[in-house]
Enzyme design. Sequence first.
Site, mmCIF file in Angstrom:
data_model
loop_
_atom_site.group_PDB
_atom_site.id
_atom_site.type_symbol
_atom_site.label_atom_id
_atom_site.label_comp_id
_atom_site.label_asym_id
_atom_site.label_seq_id
_atom_site.Cartn_x
_atom_site.Cartn_y
_atom_site.Cartn_z
ATOM 1 C CD GLU A 42 -0.799 -2.393 9.569
ATOM 2 O OE1 GLU A 42 0.131 -1.581 9.621
ATOM 3 O OE2 GLU A 42 -1.990 -2.066 9.479
ATOM 4 C CE LYS A 43 -0.514 -13.216 10.442
ATOM 5 N NZ LYS A 43 -0.010 -12.493 9.255
ATOM 6 C CG PHE A 44 1.750 -10.692 14.911
ATOM 7 C CD1 PHE A 44 0.974 -11.607 15.614
ATOM 8 C CD2 PHE A 44 2.464 -11.135 13.818
ATOM 9 C CE1 PHE A 44 0.912 -12.936 15.231
ATOM 10 C CE2 PHE A 44 2.417 -12.461 13.422
ATOM 11 C CZ PHE A 44 1.635 -13.368 14.130
ATOM 12 C CG HIS A 45 -0.462 -2.557 15.044
ATOM 13 N ND1 HIS A 45 -1.211 -1.801 15.923
ATOM 14 C CD2 HIS A 45 0.484 -1.729 14.550
ATOM 15 C CE1 HIS A 45 -0.726 -0.570 15.947
ATOM 16 N NE2 HIS A 45 0.307 -0.491 15.124
ATOM 17 C CD GLU B 100 -2.858 5.654 11.800
ATOM 18 O OE1 GLU B 100 -1.816 5.021 12.064
ATOM 19 O OE2 GLU B 100 -3.272 5.798 10.651
ATOM 20 N NE ARG C 128 0.288 0.844 4.730
ATOM 21 C CZ ARG C 128 -0.092 0.992 5.983
ATOM 22 N NH1 ARG C 128 -1.350 1.181 6.265
ATOM 23 N NH2 ARG C 128 0.793 0.972 6.957
ATOM 24 C CD1 TRP D 220 4.162 -0.855 12.359
ATOM 25 C CD2 TRP D 220 6.112 0.228 12.596
ATOM 26 N NE1 TRP D 220 3.902 0.325 13.026
ATOM 27 C CE2 TRP D 220 5.079 1.009 13.179
ATOM 28 C CE3 TRP D 220 7.417 0.713 12.625
ATOM 29 C CZ2 TRP D 220 5.324 2.246 13.785
ATOM 30 C CZ3 TRP D 220 7.653 1.947 13.230
ATOM 31 C CH2 TRP D 220 6.622 2.697 13.796
ATOM 32 C CG ASN E 218 -3.054 5.981 6.191
ATOM 33 O OD1 ASN E 218 -3.643 6.490 7.136
ATOM 34 N ND2 ASN E 218 -2.090 5.100 6.343
ATOM 35 C CD GLU E 219 1.135 6.899 8.664
ATOM 36 O OE1 GLU E 219 1.773 6.005 8.070
ATOM 37 O OE2 GLU E 219 1.060 6.989 9.893
HETATM 38 C C1 GLA Z 1 0.493 3.717 10.161
HETATM 39 C C2 GLA Z 1 -0.716 3.558 9.272
HETATM 40 C C3 GLA Z 1 -1.735 2.600 9.782
HETATM 41 C C4 GLA Z 1 -1.086 1.395 10.420
HETATM 42 C C5 GLA Z 1 -0.166 1.863 11.506
HETATM 43 C C6 GLA Z 1 0.465 0.724 12.255
HETATM 44 O O1 GLA Z 1 0.433 4.780 10.976
HETATM 45 O O2 GLA Z 1 -1.319 4.779 8.978
HETATM 46 O O3 GLA Z 1 -2.567 2.217 8.699
HETATM 47 O O4 GLA Z 1 -0.374 0.718 9.462
HETATM 48 O O5 GLA Z 1 0.870 2.610 10.931
HETATM 49 O O6 GLA Z 1 1.326 1.171 13.273
#
Ligand code: GLA
Length: 674
Positions: free
Chosen positions: A366-369, A318, A122, A326, A160-161
């Site tokens: 991101e399943k371990f987040h 966030e 992404r 990560w 997003n970011e």
């Molecule tokens: C970023 C993204 C989110 C997610 C988080 C995980 O900030 O914007 O979609 O991936 O990281 O920490």
Amino acid sequence: MTLTAPATTRAGIVPGLDRIAFGGDYNPEQWPREVWDDDIKLMTEIGVNLVSVGIFSWVLLEPREGQFDFAWLDDVFDRLHAAGIGVSLGTPTASPPAWFWKQHPDARPVTRDGIPLGFGSRGMMSPSAPAYAAACERIVTALAERYGTHPALRLWHVHNEYGAPVSESYDTHSVDAFRVWLAKRYGTLEHLNDAWGTAFWGQRYGEWDEIDAPRRAATTVNPAQRLDFARFTSDALLACFVRERDILHRLSPGIPVTTNFMATSCPAMDYWKWAREVDIVSNDHYLTGERRDAHVLLAMDADMTRSLAAGKPWLLMEHSTSAVNWQDRNIAKRPGELERNSLSHWARGADGILFFQWRASRSGAEKFHSAIVPHQGAQSRIFTEAAELGRHLGDLRDALGTRVHARAAILWDWESFWAQDLEWRPSKDLSHRRQIENYYTWLWQLGLTVDFAHPEADLASYDLVLAPSLYLMSEAAAANVESFVRAGGTLIAGYFSGIVGVHDNVPAAPLPHGLSAVLGLSIDEFAPLRSGETADLSNGLSGTVWTDLLTATSARTIATYTTGPAAGGAAITRNTLGAGSAWYVSTELDPDGLASALAPALEDARIRADSAREPQLEHITRLGDDVAYEVYLNHTDRTLRLQTDGTDAVSGEPVGGETEIAAGGTRIIRHPIQ
Ligand code: GLA
């Protein structure tokens, strides 16, 4: 300077929300409908009032080019609305569908080494690809037409970011757009050749289409070309945001538009420019879990975000309830840390505390987040702590719109960082980030709230301005800093500041070119240290990384070097100019070293620092017209005590005399002010 309360408004930052925003990214498309029922029930229980949906949902909303399916999102909107939960609607343009990439492989970003990046992740596209622009316009228009006036809609969350994980792209569309950007900036090739110093290494351009992006070459590429490509990249991505924002403003009037920044951790975007374009500043922040001082870096990021918002309240879009997934080692938050982190952001101006994400994913990257609802469900420590935070934020509703006041500012300029980070600098140990962290940490330990400022910004409201590492300085920045000092301000400048102008060129003036007169000295030669080498100072401190061979013209020497290449010469100086003073620290000192060397500079700035305070008791004040909120965050594992009077803003209990703050705990004391 006396502490006066800035004017406040007691309205939420997000129209329609009369409480601090609380919630997070909500990705119901990853779950069956029965889980949605549970989600809404739990959200209502813990006071969630804002969720971000649809951020990565492009392919679900437009499964084939031009064919839309909004049924599932209609359902999500209606359920949230019925529960009184506001929607921050994402535009899904950080994750174009597979069908898009199949049709438009030319829109993929290309690395500096010439590698086009593949699908399956992404946050990647060439910002200048026409097909990407057209596809974004189509999906954003469709979303705005469908939901732009929905009663649950509170906010637009664009993309997003931007800039992460990829910012620069070396594809053909970007090269074409770069040439157009350069033609606009320089007007003529003659100006460009001059600015880039193309006389060096025979790089003179005779036609615009001879210019390429500064892709990987045999050796170092022209630094001015690279600096301009960094500027172009930030602008190109900003143009993507503005294109979406303008559609949303047109079709969804009155609903604010934001995009989530990464204040001090996105090296590629010039957020001073970006901040002017968003309706609300919002930020994502994640702890660097392995660092013991991660909470100090959090504070720095929050102070930066408030500064981008020009002091107005902002949204923490966030952060995490516990570990991320990560980093090399993903450190879980300790009990109480979720609350301390959240309240540190709040205390530094955030009127919304949101998390990534609501419910922990079971599949995907991101399943371990961590999440508000972890895999273990609501019967978990994390959910319980999040619920408690929700209650406390509800108790702080009256504090909406209160502001933070800072007497000190650190100068921060992305252009300077881009330039300094290029190759072939006098030492590979130079790090503007580390220098800023050293100075920030020194002030954090003193309990001093700090703003960040662009070097050309109005500095008149500050008593103390710091330039720990400002390699590139425009003439306007130099003049600005000089007038600040002349008017009575105190400046502290760190080494390797004021070295080049806006084209990464060394001006024909004594070094530091922007600061020589202000600091009352000139640098005759840089004298960086060997790896691990230290230079001792006459005040008992030791410097690392850097020394200068300098001549004090009007400055007074405060400390000299006793060892190292500059032995016998000045290490720390103080100059007076007009009504102010300017300090120069020509080597790298850690926060304790700065505290010891620069205490008199704080006196110059009339800042009284309580050196006896517990440095790990974070203290920040939010001010309203007639009320102050004193926020105390205990980062130690001991109960701490302090003298304070007022009302506990969370429990409503009166507080008088000695007040306890539990190990790892927080207190917010409210008291009236004149
Ligand atoms: C970023 C993204 C989110 C997610 C988080 C995980 O900030 O914007 O979609 O991936 O990281 O920490």
